[in-house]
Design a protein around this motif. Structure first.
Motif, PDB file in Angstrom:
ATOM      1  N   ALA A 197     -16.229  10.748   9.915  1.00  0.00           N
ATOM      2  CA  ALA A 197     -17.471  10.908  10.679  1.00  0.00           C
ATOM      3  C   ALA A 197     -17.280  11.909  11.812  1.00  0.00           C
ATOM      4  O   ALA A 197     -18.155  12.741  12.079  1.00  0.00           O
ATOM      5  CB  ALA A 197     -17.917   9.551  11.229  1.00  0.00           C
ATOM      6  N   ARG A 198     -16.138  11.848  12.464  1.00  0.00           N
ATOM      7  CA  ARG A 198     -15.839  12.812  13.538  1.00  0.00           C
ATOM      8  C   ARG A 198     -15.737  14.220  12.973  1.00  0.00           C
ATOM      9  O   ARG A 198     -16.192  15.185  13.595  1.00  0.00           O
ATOM     10  CB  ARG A 198     -14.532  12.418  14.217  1.00  0.00           C
ATOM     11  N   ALA A 199     -15.156  14.348  11.783  1.00  0.00           N
ATOM     12  CA  ALA A 199     -14.947  15.673  11.184  1.00  0.00           C
ATOM     13  C   ALA A 199     -16.257  16.363  10.831  1.00  0.00           C
ATOM     14  O   ALA A 199     -16.348  17.587  10.916  1.00  0.00           O
ATOM     15  CB  ALA A 199     -14.055  15.557   9.948  1.00  0.00           C
ATOM     16  N   VAL A 200     -17.272  15.617  10.408  1.00  0.00           N
ATOM     17  CA  VAL A 200     -18.543  16.251  10.019  1.00  0.00           C
ATOM     18  C   VAL A 200     -19.476  16.457  11.217  1.00  0.00           C
ATOM     19  O   VAL A 200     -20.495  17.131  11.093  1.00  0.00           O
ATOM     20  CB  VAL A 200     -19.275  15.435   8.929  1.00  0.00           C
ATOM     21  N   SER A 201     -19.155  15.884  12.365  1.00  0.00           N
ATOM     22  CA  SER A 201     -19.973  16.050  13.566  1.00  0.00           C
ATOM     23  C   SER A 201     -20.078  17.536  13.946  1.00  0.00           C
ATOM     24  O   SER A 201     -19.112  18.280  13.785  1.00  0.00           O
ATOM     25  CB  SER A 201     -19.328  15.269  14.717  1.00  0.00           C
ATOM     26  N   PRO A 202     -21.236  17.990  14.400  1.00  0.00           N
ATOM     27  CA  PRO A 202     -22.401  17.239  14.857  1.00  0.00           C
ATOM     28  C   PRO A 202     -23.376  16.838  13.761  1.00  0.00           C
ATOM     29  O   PRO A 202     -24.433  16.288  14.067  1.00  0.00           O
ATOM     30  CB  PRO A 202     -23.075  18.211  15.831  1.00  0.00           C
ATOM     31  N   ALA A 203     -23.064  17.113  12.504  1.00  0.00           N
ATOM     32  CA  ALA A 203     -23.911  16.640  11.411  1.00  0.00           C
ATOM     33  C   ALA A 203     -23.819  15.114  11.342  1.00  0.00           C
ATOM     34  O   ALA A 203     -22.809  14.534  11.765  1.00  0.00           O
ATOM     35  CB  ALA A 203     -23.467  17.260  10.088  1.00  0.00           C
ATOM     36  N   PRO A 204     -24.835  14.458  10.819  1.00  0.00           N
ATOM     37  CA  PRO A 204     -24.803  12.994  10.747  1.00  0.00           C
ATOM     38  C   PRO A 204     -23.683  12.509   9.830  1.00  0.00           C
ATOM     39  O   PRO A 204     -23.389  13.122   8.805  1.00  0.00           O
ATOM     40  CB  PRO A 204     -26.176  12.638  10.169  1.00  0.00           C
ATOM     41  N   PRO A 205     -23.034  11.386  10.166  1.00  0.00           N
ATOM     42  CA  PRO A 205     -22.016  10.806   9.299  1.00  0.00           C
ATOM     43  C   PRO A 205     -22.653  10.011   8.174  1.00  0.00           C
ATOM     44  O   PRO A 205     -23.885   9.912   8.090  1.00  0.00           O
ATOM     45  CB  PRO A 205     -21.256   9.880  10.253  1.00  0.00           C
ATOM     46  N   SER A 206     -21.843   9.446   7.309  1.00  0.00           N
ATOM     47  CA  SER A 206     -22.358   8.517   6.306  1.00  0.00           C
ATOM     48  C   SER A 206     -23.097   7.383   7.000  1.00  0.00           C
ATOM     49  O   SER A 206     -22.626   6.831   7.997  1.00  0.00           O
ATOM     50  CB  SER A 206     -21.201   7.945   5.478  1.00  0.00           C
ATOM     51  N   ARG A 207     -24.245   7.031   6.444  1.00  0.00           N
ATOM     52  CA  ARG A 207     -25.056   5.988   7.066  1.00  0.00           C
ATOM     53  C   ARG A 207     -24.571   4.585   6.738  1.00  0.00           C
ATOM     54  O   ARG A 207     -25.089   3.597   7.248  1.00  0.00           O
ATOM     55  CB  ARG A 207     -26.513   6.150   6.613  1.00  0.00           C
TER      56      ARG A 207
END
Length: 203
Positions: A75-85
């Motif tokens: 989740a941190r790696a894809v930030s600022p895109a939303p993480p898996s919900r």
């Protein structure tokens, strides 16, 4: 795709869309863990994990801790895109996630050994260090997670944003937005529905 990268995403993918609008977890029990390990024996062997695994509560708990740490760092790696919900609201903070992976990975030291069959290319595999006991499952999974998170493909990591999908995936080409074709089709259908069923604006 390297073994470590594949194994890390396979572990993260044990939390998935259940096909009915909800989220399924393949590791809700010790027996679920045993089944998952059996299905991934070859990948685990490359991480130094010995065959003949017998699942128990302690190992199951350790694996869940590693998975939560891994998913928090994805989740941190894809930030600022939303993480898996699927679990974004209940993941540990980044510092705790890092500690979980590093602690688990240190549980059993390993050494690389070169294997070169007569009819195949050479390959390096990790084996337990001679002075220690065989690698345990959380350690093997933590090493796979660390290898992926520190590897060259992390910038291609994405969280699929298709309706109901909760997967992380590696972007393979410039315009890829979803983890698979079925997700792309579902997203397209959702956009079509929204366009044609939007509430009329009051005059």
């Amino acid at each position: 795709m390297t073994t470590s990268r594949y194994l890390a995403l396979e572990l993260a993918g044990t939390i998935r869309h259940d096909g009915n609008g909800g989220v399924a977890d393949d590791l809700t029990s010790v027996s679920g863990l045993a089944s998952w390990v059996e299905a991934h024996e070859e990948l685990l062997a490359a991480e130094g994990f010995a065959a003949g695994f017998l699942a128990d509560e302690a190992t199951w708990t350790g694996v869940l801790a590693v998975r939560a740490g891994l998913r928090a760092l994805l989740a941190r790696a894809v930030s600022p895109a939303p993480p898996s919900r699927a679990d974004a609201d209940r993941l540990p903070p980044a510092d705790q996630a890092l500690s979980r992976l590093n602690t688990a990975a240190a549980h059993c030291p390993v050494v690389p050994r070169l294997h070169w069959p007569a009819d195949a290319a050479p390959v390096a595999r990790l084996h337990p260090a001679p002075a220690d006991s065989p690698a345990d499952l959380p350690a093997a999974l933590a090493r796979a997670a660390i290898a992926f998170l520190s590897g060259p493909d992390l910038p291609r990591l994405r969280a699929c944003t298709a309706p109901r999908c909760v997967r992380y995936f590696l972007k393979e080409h410039g315009r890829q937005e979803f983890c698979k074709t079925s997700c792309s089709n579902r997203a397209r259908a959702a956009r079509h529905y929204q366009r044609h069923h939007a509430a009329p604006v009051a005059g």
